[in-house]
Design a protein around this motif. Structure first.
Motif, PDB file in Angstrom:
ATOM      1  N   ASP A  19     -15.104  60.105 -60.249  1.00 19.68           N
ATOM      2  CA  ASP A  19     -14.719  59.062 -59.832  1.00 19.68           C
ATOM      3  C   ASP A  19     -15.234  58.154 -58.199  1.00 19.68           C
ATOM      4  OD1 ASP A  19     -14.738  61.052 -58.311  1.00 19.68           O
ATOM      5  OD2 ASP A  19     -12.228  61.069 -56.995  1.00 19.68           O
ATOM      6  N   ALA A  20     -16.262  59.153 -58.100  1.00 16.89           N
ATOM      7  CA  ALA A  20     -17.272  58.470 -56.748  1.00 16.89           C
ATOM      8  C   ALA A  20     -18.680  58.601 -57.201  1.00 16.89           C
ATOM      9  CB  ALA A  20     -17.646  59.300 -55.784  1.00 16.89           C
ATOM     10  N   ARG A  21     -18.530  58.185 -58.789  1.00 21.18           N
ATOM     11  CA  ARG A  21     -20.572  56.934 -58.354  1.00 21.18           C
ATOM     12  C   ARG A  21     -20.698  55.695 -58.499  1.00 21.18           C
ATOM     13  NH1 ARG A  21     -23.224  58.111 -64.705  1.00 21.18           N
ATOM     14  NH2 ARG A  21     -25.161  56.898 -64.044  1.00 21.18           N
ATOM     15  N   ALA A  22     -19.037  54.974 -58.965  1.00 20.53           N
ATOM     16  CA  ALA A  22     -19.417  53.755 -58.882  1.00 20.53           C
ATOM     17  C   ALA A  22     -19.726  53.782 -57.231  1.00 20.53           C
ATOM     18  CB  ALA A  22     -18.187  52.900 -58.831  1.00 20.53           C
ATOM     19  N   TYR A  23     -18.985  54.407 -56.330  1.00 19.80           N
ATOM     20  CA  TYR A  23     -19.109  53.246 -55.113  1.00 19.80           C
ATOM     21  C   TYR A  23     -20.743  54.042 -54.276  1.00 19.80           C
ATOM     22  CZ  TYR A  23     -17.693  53.999 -49.596  1.00 19.80           C
ATOM     23  OH  TYR A  23     -17.538  53.491 -48.632  1.00 19.80           O
ATOM     24  N   ILE A  24     -20.359  54.996 -54.819  1.00 18.03           N
ATOM     25  CA  ILE A  24     -22.053  55.994 -54.316  1.00 18.03           C
ATOM     26  C   ILE A  24     -23.311  54.895 -54.607  1.00 18.03           C
ATOM     27  CG2 ILE A  24     -24.009  57.762 -54.712  1.00 18.03           C
ATOM     28  CD1 ILE A  24     -21.258  60.126 -54.949  1.00 18.03           C
ATOM     29  N   GLU A  25     -23.076  54.422 -55.633  1.00 17.63           N
ATOM     30  CA  GLU A  25     -24.835  53.400 -55.843  1.00 17.63           C
ATOM     31  C   GLU A  25     -24.272  52.087 -55.745  1.00 17.63           C
ATOM     32  OE1 GLU A  25     -25.267  55.312 -60.371  1.00 17.63           O
ATOM     33  OE2 GLU A  25     -23.664  53.955 -60.644  1.00 17.63           O
ATOM     34  N   GLY A  26     -22.901  51.876 -55.402  1.00 18.20           N
ATOM     35  CA  GLY A  26     -22.785  50.699 -54.460  1.00 18.20           C
ATOM     36  C   GLY A  26     -23.059  50.318 -53.347  1.00 18.20           C
ATOM     37  N   ALA A  28     -25.601  52.494 -52.173  1.00 20.38           N
ATOM     38  CA  ALA A  28     -27.573  52.900 -52.436  1.00 20.38           C
ATOM     39  C   ALA A  28     -27.980  51.546 -53.086  1.00 20.38           C
ATOM     40  CB  ALA A  28     -27.167  54.206 -53.908  1.00 20.38           C
ATOM     41  N   LYS A  29     -27.227  50.423 -53.892  1.00 18.89           N
ATOM     42  CA  LYS A  29     -27.925  49.834 -54.255  1.00 18.89           C
ATOM     43  C   LYS A  29     -28.004  48.355 -53.327  1.00 18.89           C
ATOM     44  CE  LYS A  29     -27.530  45.621 -57.361  1.00 18.89           C
ATOM     45  NZ  LYS A  29     -26.494  45.363 -58.130  1.00 18.89           N
ATOM     46  N   SER A  30     -27.554  48.625 -52.640  1.00 21.28           N
ATOM     47  CA  SER A  30     -27.585  47.371 -51.301  1.00 21.28           C
ATOM     48  C   SER A  30     -28.130  48.129 -49.982  1.00 21.28           C
ATOM     49  CB  SER A  30     -26.602  46.593 -51.034  1.00 21.28           C
ATOM     50  OG  SER A  30     -26.425  45.692 -51.726  1.00 21.28           O
ATOM     51  N   GLY A  31     -27.950  49.456 -49.271  1.00 22.46           N
ATOM     52  CA  GLY A  31     -28.127  50.013 -48.665  1.00 22.46           C
ATOM     53  C   GLY A  31     -26.907  50.202 -47.810  1.00 22.46           C
ATOM     54  N   ALA A  32     -26.897  51.038 -46.760  1.00 20.18           N
ATOM     55  CA  ALA A  32     -25.753  51.816 -46.264  1.00 20.18           C
ATOM     56  C   ALA A  32     -25.918  50.128 -45.138  1.00 20.18           C
ATOM     57  CB  ALA A  32     -25.463  52.577 -45.182  1.00 20.18           C
ATOM     58  N   THR A  40     -26.863  53.363 -39.767  1.00 24.43           N
ATOM     59  CA  THR A  40     -28.045  53.834 -40.237  1.00 24.43           C
ATOM     60  C   THR A  40     -28.151  55.179 -40.019  1.00 24.43           C
ATOM     61  OG1 THR A  40     -28.735  51.600 -38.634  1.00 24.43           O
ATOM     62  CG2 THR A  40     -30.605  53.684 -39.169  1.00 24.43           C
ATOM     63  N   THR A  41     -28.266  55.248 -42.077  1.00 29.89           N
ATOM     64  CA  THR A  41     -27.906  56.589 -42.530  1.00 29.89           C
ATOM     65  C   THR A  41     -29.177  56.440 -43.257  1.00 29.89           C
ATOM     66  OG1 THR A  41     -26.256  58.631 -42.937  1.00 29.89           O
ATOM     67  CG2 THR A  41     -25.830  56.438 -43.388  1.00 29.89           C
ATOM     68  N   ARG A  42     -29.328  58.160 -43.667  1.00 22.97           N
ATOM     69  CA  ARG A  42     -29.988  58.063 -45.571  1.00 22.97           C
ATOM     70  C   ARG A  42     -28.930  58.397 -46.055  1.00 22.97           C
ATOM     71  NH1 ARG A  42     -33.915  62.928 -44.464  1.00 22.97           N
ATOM     72  NH2 ARG A  42     -33.337  62.629 -42.935  1.00 22.97           N
ATOM     73  N   SER A 246     -20.160  41.744 -48.303  1.00 15.87           N
ATOM     74  CA  SER A 246     -21.002  42.963 -49.633  1.00 15.87           C
ATOM     75  C   SER A 246     -19.913  43.888 -50.165  1.00 15.87           C
ATOM     76  CB  SER A 246     -22.284  42.703 -49.580  1.00 15.87           C
ATOM     77  OG  SER A 246     -22.699  41.499 -49.245  1.00 15.87           O
ATOM     78  N   TYR A 247     -20.093  44.094 -48.236  1.00 15.32           N
ATOM     79  CA  TYR A 247     -18.716  45.792 -48.891  1.00 15.32           C
ATOM     80  C   TYR A 247     -17.885  45.896 -49.635  1.00 15.32           C
ATOM     81  CZ  TYR A 247     -16.403  49.858 -48.203  1.00 15.32           C
ATOM     82  OH  TYR A 247     -15.996  51.230 -47.895  1.00 15.32           O
ATOM     83  N   VAL A 248     -16.743  44.041 -49.617  1.00  9.32           N
ATOM     84  CA  VAL A 248     -15.897  44.085 -49.832  1.00  9.32           C
ATOM     85  C   VAL A 248     -15.644  43.981 -50.643  1.00  9.32           C
ATOM     86  CG1 VAL A 248     -13.627  42.639 -48.852  1.00  9.32           C
ATOM     87  CG2 VAL A 248     -14.573  43.254 -47.683  1.00  9.32           C
ATOM     88  N   ARG A 249     -16.429  43.069 -51.126  1.00  8.34           N
ATOM     89  CA  ARG A 249     -16.366  42.178 -52.487  1.00  8.34           C
ATOM     90  C   ARG A 249     -16.815  43.986 -53.176  1.00  8.34           C
ATOM     91  NH1 ARG A 249     -16.474  38.094 -55.843  1.00  8.34           N
ATOM     92  NH2 ARG A 249     -18.779  38.534 -56.395  1.00  8.34           N
ATOM     93  N   MET A 250     -18.181  45.104 -53.386  1.00  5.20           N
ATOM     94  CA  MET A 250     -18.436  45.837 -54.047  1.00  5.20           C
ATOM     95  C   MET A 250     -17.249  46.529 -54.261  1.00  5.20           C
ATOM     96  SD  MET A 250     -18.831  49.258 -53.809  1.00  5.20           S
ATOM     97  CE  MET A 250     -19.281  49.908 -51.992  1.00  5.20           C
ATOM     98  N   THR A 251     -16.325  46.746 -53.494  1.00  3.38           N
ATOM     99  CA  THR A 251     -15.361  47.861 -53.577  1.00  3.38           C
ATOM    100  C   THR A 251     -13.865  47.072 -53.764  1.00  3.38           C
ATOM    101  OG1 THR A 251     -14.534  47.168 -51.009  1.00  3.38           O
ATOM    102  CG2 THR A 251     -15.449  49.248 -51.203  1.00  3.38           C
TER     103      THR A 251
END
Length: 375
Positions: A19-26, A28-32, A40-42, A246-251
């Motif tokens: 259930d977390a994959r789409a969020y984690i990849e979303g 990761a794709k653009s960067g935190a 700012t984080t890894r 972008s965050y709003v659109r991704m979520t």
């Protein structure tokens, strides 16, 4: 158990259902930082059995959002809150304590830290995570990051009692972070309230229409990010996470957050709430309204109604997060102390001593004050 970069996962890193994959990849794709500009984080992922947790790694930087940095949460935010909340005659003493704690926490390098299951939200929901894997997680992350503390934010005895107990059993230190306001049974504790009925009448009389965002245009995402920023960043604190369009659109696209808004007759979005559900608990990490509108329009009350009705419709419990305590109590919420669990047994003695001192002061001073003054 596997720690990996979600931008380049090794074969078999993702379980069949996650259930977390789409969020984690979303993220990761653009960067935190592109998604949450004051972070700012890894950004990594940790697989444990059939679960995958988002992981953030910080190396000691200061000044960004508290969602990754304890110094921001316990020093910068606390310092700003002193001017906003009623601490009575304790205010001068608290100011001195915060100044002293500032020096101690810097000396203890508290921002050199790895967070597990960190969704970059003011409130992380942990679903049905019971914490049986905490010893293995702690050992793996201490091996990868021997100079970093390991932490889990937003642990409490109401939404995640098993995880809280597991952290205690495994020797994680619990740092009280804030008092959150929760409602277990909305039908019993929220719906019959006079304030609830008045909020409903306010919305009915407002002429606003409700939008559940079956579609979301780029302008909608930008407006949602703007309304959130007006309230949580402009009015409250720049240390709250800043969510980009972008965050709003991704979520929205991934279904991570469910958005509900209120528009005027011209279609202008005036209030919005974005809700996250994990397990049987809902929390609204995105809430906003046009703060320039007259207070008599009650847009904060309407924004609150947007996510509370979502929780009632889904039959889940509500974690209303912190702040606006009297407002939430009037609508049936009760207070629960929330903690950050920290594993530090692999760190040098001085850093362990700083965390022990923090826990002592927070338990003896901050928690009683939060409960007594209902902050």
């Amino acid at each position: 158990m596997m720690l990996f970069d979600p931008r380049d996962p090794p074969p078999g890193a993702w379980p069949a259902a996650c259930d977390a994959r789409a969020y984690i990849e979303g993220i990761a794709k653009s960067g935190a930082t592109a998604m949450v500009p004051n972070v700012t984080t890894r950004w990594l992922a940790l697989r444990s059995g059939e679960r995958v947790y988002p992981v953030t790694v910080n190396d000691g930087e200061r000044g960004g959002s508290y969602v990754c940095l304890p110094h921001s949460a316990y020093i910068l935010y606390a310092r700003a809150e002193l001017d906003l909340v009623d601490t009575g005659r304790l205010r001068p003493l608290l100011r001195l304590l915060i100044a002293a704690a500032d020096r101690v926490l810097r000396w203890g390098r508290v921002n050199r830290i790895v967070h597990v299951d960190n969704w970059l939200l003011s409130t992380n929901l942990h679903g049905d995570w019971s914490g049986d894997d905490l010893p293995a997680i702690r050992a793996l992350l201490a091996q990868h990051f021997p100079d970093h503390a390991v932490a889990i934010r937003s642990v409490d005895g109401w939404a995640s009692p098993a995880l809280l107990d597991a952290a205690r059993r495994d020797g994680w230190r619990l740092l009280a972070s804030r008092q959150i306001w929760v409602t277990g049974d909305l039908r019993q504790d929220w719906r019959p309230r006079r304030c609830t009925r008045q909020d409903g009448k306010l919305l009915a009389d407002s002429g606003l229409s409700i939008d559940d965002f079956a579609t979301m245009e780029e302008a909608d995402a930008a407006r949602i990010a703007e309304l959130y920023h007006l309230l949580y960043v402009g009015k409250y604190s720049p240390l709250n996470p800043v969510f980009s369009p972008s965050y709003v659109r991704m979520t929205w696209r991934t279904g991570t957050l469910r958005y509900r808004g209120a528009r005027d007759a011209d279609g202008v979005l005036l209030a919005v709430a974005g809700s996250l559900v994990r397990g049987d608990v809902l929390t609204p990490p995105v809430v906003g309204y046009d703060t320039a509108r007259p207070q008599r329009e009650g847009l904060y009350r309407i924004a609150t109604l947007l996510f509370t009705t979502t929780a009632a419709e889904q039959g889940v419990r509500l974690n209303g997060s912190a702040g606006a305590a009297q407002f939430k109590r009037n609508r049936g919420a009760t207070g629960v102390i929330e903690y950050t669990a920290i594993a530090a047994g692999h760190l040098p003695w001085r850093r362990r001593a700083v965390l022990a001192c923090m826990a002592f002061v927070l338990d003896r001073l901050a928690v009683p004050m939060m409960r007594r003054r209902k902050l």
